[in-house]
Design a protein around this motif. Structure first.
Motif, PDB file in Angstrom:
ATOM      1  N   THR A   1       0.874  -1.066  -0.106  1.00 21.79           N
ATOM      2  CA  THR A   1      -0.101  -0.166   0.171  1.00 21.79           C
ATOM      3  C   THR A   1       0.722   1.300  -0.029  1.00 21.79           C
ATOM      4  OG1 THR A   1      -0.175   0.177   2.355  1.00 21.79           O
ATOM      5  CG2 THR A   1      -1.879  -1.213   1.240  1.00 21.79           C
ATOM      6  N   TYR A   2       0.392   2.334  -0.259  1.00 22.63           N
ATOM      7  CA  TYR A   2       1.059   3.588  -0.401  1.00 22.63           C
ATOM      8  C   TYR A   2       0.080   4.887  -0.299  1.00 22.63           C
ATOM      9  CZ  TYR A   2       3.929   7.381  -2.375  1.00 22.63           C
ATOM     10  OH  TYR A   2       4.523   8.586  -2.574  1.00 22.63           O
ATOM     11  N   TYR A   3       0.448   5.550   0.415  1.00 21.03           N
ATOM     12  CA  TYR A   3      -0.606   7.004   0.622  1.00 21.03           C
ATOM     13  C   TYR A   3       0.249   8.159   0.325  1.00 21.03           C
ATOM     14  CZ  TYR A   3      -2.591   3.198   3.505  1.00 21.03           C
ATOM     15  OH  TYR A   3      -3.512   2.148   3.873  1.00 21.03           O
ATOM     16  N   ALA A   4      -0.904   9.302   0.122  1.00 27.34           N
ATOM     17  CA  ALA A   4      -0.335  10.627  -0.037  1.00 27.34           C
ATOM     18  C   ALA A   4      -0.007  11.001   1.394  1.00 27.34           C
ATOM     19  CB  ALA A   4      -1.732  11.399  -0.376  1.00 27.34           C
ATOM     20  N   ASP A   5       0.993  11.900   1.499  1.00 29.53           N
ATOM     21  CA  ASP A   5       1.442  12.297   2.757  1.00 29.53           C
ATOM     22  C   ASP A   5       0.283  13.101   3.593  1.00 29.53           C
ATOM     23  OD1 ASP A   5       4.445  13.407   1.507  1.00 29.53           O
ATOM     24  OD2 ASP A   5       4.098  11.582   1.940  1.00 29.53           O
ATOM     25  N   SER A   6      -0.655  13.562   2.985  1.00 29.58           N
ATOM     26  CA  SER A   6      -1.792  14.466   3.746  1.00 29.58           C
ATOM     27  C   SER A   6      -2.789  13.384   4.295  1.00 29.58           C
ATOM     28  CB  SER A   6      -2.690  15.263   2.459  1.00 29.58           C
ATOM     29  OG  SER A   6      -3.099  14.313   1.669  1.00 29.58           O
ATOM     30  N   VAL A   7      -2.736  11.950   3.908  1.00 30.16           N
ATOM     31  CA  VAL A   7      -3.758  11.070   4.636  1.00 30.16           C
ATOM     32  C   VAL A   7      -2.995  10.053   5.453  1.00 30.16           C
ATOM     33  CG1 VAL A   7      -5.299  11.603   2.925  1.00 30.16           C
ATOM     34  CG2 VAL A   7      -3.751   9.463   3.106  1.00 30.16           C
ATOM     35  N   LYS A   8      -1.570   9.988   5.378  1.00 36.26           N
ATOM     36  CA  LYS A   8      -0.882   9.007   5.893  1.00 36.26           C
ATOM     37  C   LYS A   8      -1.076   9.009   7.622  1.00 36.26           C
ATOM     38  CE  LYS A   8       3.129   8.564   3.871  1.00 36.26           C
ATOM     39  NZ  LYS A   8       4.440   8.584   3.343  1.00 36.26           N
ATOM     40  N   GLY A   9      -1.173   7.853   8.027  1.00 38.53           N
ATOM     41  CA  GLY A   9      -1.706   7.593   9.301  1.00 38.53           C
ATOM     42  C   GLY A   9      -2.901   7.942   9.755  1.00 38.53           C
ATOM     43  N   ARG A  10      -3.689   8.515   8.884  1.00 36.71           N
ATOM     44  CA  ARG A  10      -5.391   8.503   9.197  1.00 36.71           C
ATOM     45  C   ARG A  10      -6.096   7.885   8.526  1.00 36.71           C
ATOM     46  NH1 ARG A  10      -7.404  13.215   8.162  1.00 36.71           N
ATOM     47  NH2 ARG A  10      -5.979  13.751   6.210  1.00 36.71           N
ATOM     48  N   PHE A  11      -5.736   7.444   7.201  1.00 41.12           N
ATOM     49  CA  PHE A  11      -6.538   6.555   6.265  1.00 41.12           C
ATOM     50  C   PHE A  11      -5.921   5.203   5.821  1.00 41.12           C
ATOM     51  CE2 PHE A  11      -8.484  10.145   3.595  1.00 41.12           C
ATOM     52  CZ  PHE A  11      -9.032  10.864   4.768  1.00 41.12           C
ATOM     53  N   THR A  12      -6.647   4.254   5.865  1.00 45.50           N
ATOM     54  CA  THR A  12      -6.203   3.076   5.434  1.00 45.50           C
ATOM     55  C   THR A  12      -7.085   2.156   4.494  1.00 45.50           C
ATOM     56  OG1 THR A  12      -5.811   2.618   8.074  1.00 45.50           O
ATOM     57  CG2 THR A  12      -5.903   0.569   6.678  1.00 45.50           C
ATOM     58  N   ILE A  13      -6.137   1.878   3.343  1.00 44.79           N
ATOM     59  CA  ILE A  13      -6.837   1.178   1.972  1.00 44.79           C
ATOM     60  C   ILE A  13      -6.693  -0.324   2.168  1.00 44.79           C
ATOM     61  CG2 ILE A  13      -4.676   1.263   0.903  1.00 44.79           C
ATOM     62  CD1 ILE A  13      -6.404   1.771  -1.535  1.00 44.79           C
ATOM     63  N   SER A  14      -7.680  -1.162   2.257  1.00 42.46           N
ATOM     64  CA  SER A  14      -7.661  -2.644   2.068  1.00 42.46           C
ATOM     65  C   SER A  14      -8.529  -3.148   1.009  1.00 42.46           C
ATOM     66  CB  SER A  14      -8.120  -2.866   3.563  1.00 42.46           C
ATOM     67  OG  SER A  14      -9.519  -2.544   3.659  1.00 42.46           O
ATOM     68  N   ARG A  15      -8.551  -4.535   0.790  1.00 40.62           N
ATOM     69  CA  ARG A  15      -9.259  -4.897  -0.255  1.00 40.62           C
ATOM     70  C   ARG A  15      -9.967  -6.497   0.114  1.00 40.62           C
ATOM     71  NH1 ARG A  15      -5.986  -5.142  -5.513  1.00 40.62           N
ATOM     72  NH2 ARG A  15      -7.784  -6.128  -6.080  1.00 40.62           N
TER      73      ARG A  15
END
Length: 127
Positions: A58-72
């Motif tokens: 997974t990889y996140y934008a800096d603006s959401v890192k630590g707050r958002f989680t992507i899963s499938r």
């Protein structure tokens, strides 16, 4: 052909949480890299998060890192975006997207790398 349908958006107060879902049609969902993007009024569509086919990376934008989680969940043909500690600046229409490309680096998936897009779901965060 893959059809994507987002759901789970809504109005939430700052500091709250929402979970977005993106349901995909087709029997090859597990082979697609899946991404979430968002677009605020008057702004360009921006990357939020991506998850590899297989779900291992997974990889996140800096603006959401630590707050958002992507899963499938490939058994359900669904990708999720868990959003916590929401801020007013997270207000946007959120889109999921599917890419059939097998790029070597998860960070290489740009907006142009995606083949299919959903119709979007509105997220509004009040202060």
């Amino acid at each position: 052909q893959v059809q994507l349908v987002e759901s789970g958006g809504g109005l939430v107060q700052a500091g709250g949480s929402l979970r977005l879902s993106c349901a995909a049609s087709g029997r090859t969902f597990s082979t697609y890299t899946m991404g979430w993007f968002r677009q605020a009024p008057g702004k360009e569509r921006e990357f939020v998060a991506v998850i590899s086919w297989g779900g291992g990376i997974t990889y996140y934008a800096d603006s959401v890192k630590g707050r958002f989680t992507i899963s499938r969940d490939d058994a359900k043909n669904t990708v999720y975006l868990q959003m916590n500690s929401l801020k007013p600046e997270d207000t946007a229409v959120y889109y999921c997207a599917a890419s059939a490309r097998k790029l070597g680096n998860i960070r290489s998936y740009s907006r142009q790398s995606y083949d299919y897009w959903g119709q979007g779901t509105q997220v509004t965060v009040s202060s």
